[in-house]
Write an enzyme that holds these catalytic residues in place. Structure first.
Site, PDB file in Angstrom:
ATOM      1  N   GLY A 175      48.417 102.017  51.104  1.00 53.72           N
ATOM      2  CA  GLY A 175      48.837 101.106  50.560  1.00 53.72           C
ATOM      3  C   GLY A 175      49.411 101.287  48.978  1.00 53.72           C
ATOM      4  O   GLY A 175      50.269 100.555  49.107  1.00 53.72           O
ATOM      5  N   CYS A 176      49.446 102.597  49.081  1.00 55.66           N
ATOM      6  CA  CYS A 176      50.076 102.887  47.742  1.00 55.66           C
ATOM      7  C   CYS A 176      51.230 103.110  47.516  1.00 55.66           C
ATOM      8  O   CYS A 176      51.940 103.357  46.427  1.00 55.66           O
ATOM      9  CB  CYS A 176      48.988 103.887  46.902  1.00 55.66           C
ATOM     10  N   ILE A 177      51.958 102.828  49.079  1.00 55.41           N
ATOM     11  CA  ILE A 177      53.999 103.398  49.006  1.00 55.41           C
ATOM     12  C   ILE A 177      54.436 102.328  48.237  1.00 55.41           C
ATOM     13  O   ILE A 177      54.040 100.836  48.139  1.00 55.41           O
ATOM     14  CB  ILE A 177      53.219 103.353  50.313  1.00 55.41           C
TER      15      ILE A 177
END
Ligand SMILES: Cc1cc2nc3c(=O)[nH]c(=O)nc-3n(C[C@H](O)[C@H](O)[C@H](O)COP(=O)(O)OP(=O)(O)OC[C@H]3O[C@@H](n4cnc5c(N)ncnc54)[C@H](O)[C@@H]3O)c2cc1C
Lengths: 105, 410
Positions: free
Chosen positions: A103-105
Site C-alpha cells: 500500500g505504500c506505493i
C-alpha cells in the site's frame, strides 16, 4: 540475495531487508527482529498486532495499512506509533516476517 | 441489446469508451458513460498552475467532445451498485442494468480525514494542488507571498502520481530562484515514507536531488493533526513540523459510492485482481485506474498500460472465455525537476525504477532517473498526447509491459 543469521537460523532477506520467506518466521526470530528495530520487548499488545498482520497476509497476500490496522486490530493509531515507532505498518510487518506492505506505493 | 456501462468519464473511462466503441459490435451492444460533471480536466497540468505556467482554462475540455459517436453520456452522480441484480442506481433515481460494468471513478482528496486540516485557514495559508480550486488559489497566493517556510505534507499513501509532491518542491525551488527570493524561502517535505520515494534506487537519486536543491525532509512523519493556530503539523509520535505556508497532499480515497456499495477497502478502493483487472468477488465487473486497490502507481500512464490488457480481457469475458491478458504493474512517469529539465522513471510490480535510457521510436531515447531538457519537453508534450492520442484510444509506440532494454541494473 542478502542473508541474516537469527535465532540460530540462516535466513534470506528481500530487497527491503524483510524476510524473503514468511514461513521461515517464528517467535524467537520476531524477538530478534524487534531488537534490531530498536524495541526493548514485545508486549501482548505487540503480539496482538503481529498476529493480526500475519492473519491478513495469510488470507490476502499483503500486510494491512495503518488505517486498516487501526480499524480492525483494536489498537488506535497513537498507540500503534508508540508500539512500533516511526512507521508502524512497515516495522510491524518486518517483525512479523512479512514483506513491506504494498500500500505504500 | 447488451449493455456495457462505464462509471466515470475521466482518463480511464474515456479511453475505454473509445476502444470499446471500436471493438464491440454496436448492433448488439449499447455503451453508456456516467459522470457527475461535464468538464474533463487534464490533471497532470494542475502541478504547473500554482507557478503560473498554466491557467486552469488551458486544462479543461468538454467531456462529451472526447467520447465517440453512439456513446450515451449521463450526467449524474452515482449513488450505489447493487451487484446482485446487476444494477447501478444514480442520484437522479435512474436505475441502469448492465451486462458488463467498468468502474473508472478515480480517486479524490479528503482533507476532512485529518484533524485540523479543513478549517477556516484552508485556502488562506493551507492549500492543495490536486483540485482545480486548490491549484488556482495557491497560484493567487504565491504571487503575493513574501517568503517563509513552505512545507509540502503528504498525509498518507497511496496518492495519485506519487512523484507530484517532489515535482512541486523542485518547481518551487526554480520559481523562487527565478523571482530572486529563494534566500527568503525554506522548502521542506514531511512524508510518511522513509525517504523521498518508495523504492531504493530512486529514493537515493531523488533524495540526493532534494539535498542538492537545499530542500530538507522529515521522513517517517505520520501526520496526526494540523495545529492552525500555532501553524505546525503534529505527528502521532508528537514530532512537530512548523510551517508558514502549508501545501498539503491530503488522504486520497476512492469515491464514497464505493463504500455505499460495500466493494472497497479502508480507503474506498475497489478490491481488484492485480493481473486480470476483474473486481474481486463480483460478476462481470472490471476496474481501471485510480479506483482500484492495485499495488501500482495511481497515474495516467498506468491507466494507459492497463487499457490494452483490459480491452483484451473484456472481449474474452463477454464471449464467456476466461481473461488471459495479464497486467504487470507498468508505470512510466516524467518528473519535472525545474529550470527546464525533467527526469523519467519506468517500473512495474517487480522491477524498481532503474537508471539508463528509455527507447521511444521517433522521439527518444529519454534519460532514465537523470535530469535532461528532453524529458522536460516530453512532459510538456504529454498534454497534447493526452487529448489527441491517449483519450481517443490511439496506440502509442510504447509497450504495455515494462521492458528491460536500456535499463542499467543497480
Ligand atoms: C496534481 C496531479 C498531477 C498528476 N501528474 C501525473 C503525471 O505527471 N503523469 C501521470 O501519468 N499521471 C499524473 N496524475 C494522475 C492522473 O491524472 C490520474 O492517475 C488519472 O487521471 C486517473 O484516471 P482515472 O480514469 O482512474 O480517474 P479520473 O481521470 O480522475 O476520472 C474519474 C472520473 O469519475 C468521476 N466520478 C467519480 N465519482 C463519481 C460519482 N460518484 N458519480 C459520477 N461520477 C463520478 C469523476 O467526475 C471523474 O471524471 C496526476 C494527478 C494529479 C492530481
Amino acid at each position: 540475495m542478502e542473508t541474516i543469521c537469527l535465532a540460530g537460523k540462516t535466513l534470506t532477506l528481500d530487497n527491503d531487508g524483510n524476510l524473503a520467506n514468511c514461513n521461515d518466521w517464528n517467535e524467537a526470530i520476531a524477538c530478534e527482529l524487534a531488537t534490531q528495530e530498536g524495541l526493548d520487548e514485545l508486549t501482548p499488545q505487540h503480539w496482538a498486532v503481529i498476529t493480526y498482520m500475519r492473519a491478513v497476509f495469510h488470507k490476502e497476500g499483503d500486510a494491512p495499512s495503518i488505517r486498516r490496522l487501526t480499524r480492525e486490530s483494536g489498537v488506535d493509531t497513537k498507540t500503534l506509533y508508540k508500539l512500533f515507532p516511526k512507521g508502524p505498518a512497515k516495522k510491524a510487518a518486518r517483525i512479523a516476517g512479512l514483506p513491506k506492505p504494498k500500500g505504500c506505493i | 441489446m447488451r449493455h456495457m456501462l462505464i462509471l466515470g468519464g475521466g482518463t480511464g473511462g474515456t479511453m475505454m469508451a473509445n476502444k470499446l466503441a471500436h471493438a464491440l459490435d454496436l448492433n448488439t451492444w449499447r455503451l453508456t458513460v456516467v459522470d457527475a460533471t461535464g468538464e474533463h480536466y487534464y490533471q497532470p497540468g494542475f502541478l504547473l498552475v500554482p507557478f503560473g505556467a498554466y491557467r486552469m482554462r488551458d486544462l479543461v475540455r468538454p467531456r462529451q467532445q472526447y467520447l465517440p459517436q453512439g456513446v450515451r453520456l449521463i450526467r449524474s452522480s452515482i449513488e450505489h451498485l447493487n451487484a446482485d441484480i446487476k444494477t447501478v442506481v444514480l442520484a437522479s433515481g435512474e436505475q441502469l442494468r448492465y451486462d458488463c460494468l467498468l468502474i473508472a471513478t478515480g480517486a479524490g482528496i479528503h482533507p476532512e480525514q485529518t484533524e485540523g486540516l479543513l478549517d477556516d485557514e484552508w485556502g488562506q495559508n493551507k492549500f492543495d494542488f490536486y483540485t482545480p480550486t486548490g491549484a488556482e488559489r495557491l497560484a493567487q497566493f504565491l504571487k503575493g507571498w513574501q517568503g517563509g517556510r513552505l512545507v509540502v505534507s503528504i498525509t498518507e499513501m497511496p496518492i495519485k502520481c506519487p512523484v507530484a509532491p517532489l515535482e512541486f518542491l523542485f518547481l518551487a525551488d526554480a520559481y523562487f530562484t527565478e523571482r530572486g527570493m529563494r534566500g527568503k524561502v525554506d522548502l521542506h517535505l514531511a512524508t510518511p515514507l522513509s525517504g523521498a520515494f518508495t523504492r531504493p534506487t530512486s529514493n537515493r537519486i531523488l533524495g540526493d536531488m532534494l539535498r542538492d536543491k537545499g530542500i530538507s525532509v522529515t521522513p517517517d512523519f505520520g501526520l496526526a493533526r494540523v495545529d492552525s493556530r500555532e501553524k505546525k503539523l503534529v505527528a502521532w509520535d508528537d514530532t512537530e513540523v512548523p510551517y508558514d505556508l502549508l501545501v498539503s497532499v491530503p488522504t486520497n480515497m476512492g469515491d464514497p459510492w464505493i463504500a455505499r456499495s460495500g466493494i472497497g477497502n479502508e480507503l474506498n478502493f475497489v478490491l481488484t485482481n492485480k493481473e486480470t483487472l476483474l473486481a474481486e468477488g463480483l460478476e462481470d465487473v472490471f476496474v481501471i485506474g485510480d479506483a482500484s486497490n492495485l499495488p501500482a502507481s495511481k497515474a495516467g500512464s498506468v491507466v494507459h498500460f492497463q487499457s490494452e490488457i483490459l480491452l483484451a480481457n473484456i472481449l474474452e469475458h463477454i464471449e464467456g472465455r476466461p481473461p488471459r491478458a495479464r497486467f504487470d504493474g507498468h508505470a512510466n512517469c516524467f518528473i519535472e525537476s525545474g529550470f527546464g529539465k525533467g527526469m523519467l522513471i519506468d517500473f512495474n510490480y517487480e522491477t524498481e525504477p532503474l537508471p539508463g535510457t528509455f527507447p521511444l521510436p521517433g522521439l527518444g531515447p529519454f534519460a532514465l532517473l537523470r535530469e535532461s531538457p528532453l524529458n522536460h519537453y516530453g512532459k510538456l508534450m504529454f498534454r497534447w498526447v493526452y487529448w489527441n492520442l491517449l483519450l481517443r484510444g490511439v496506440e502509442l509506440p510504447i509497450a504495455n509491459e515494462m521492458l528491460m532494454a536500456g535499463k542499467v541494473a543497480a
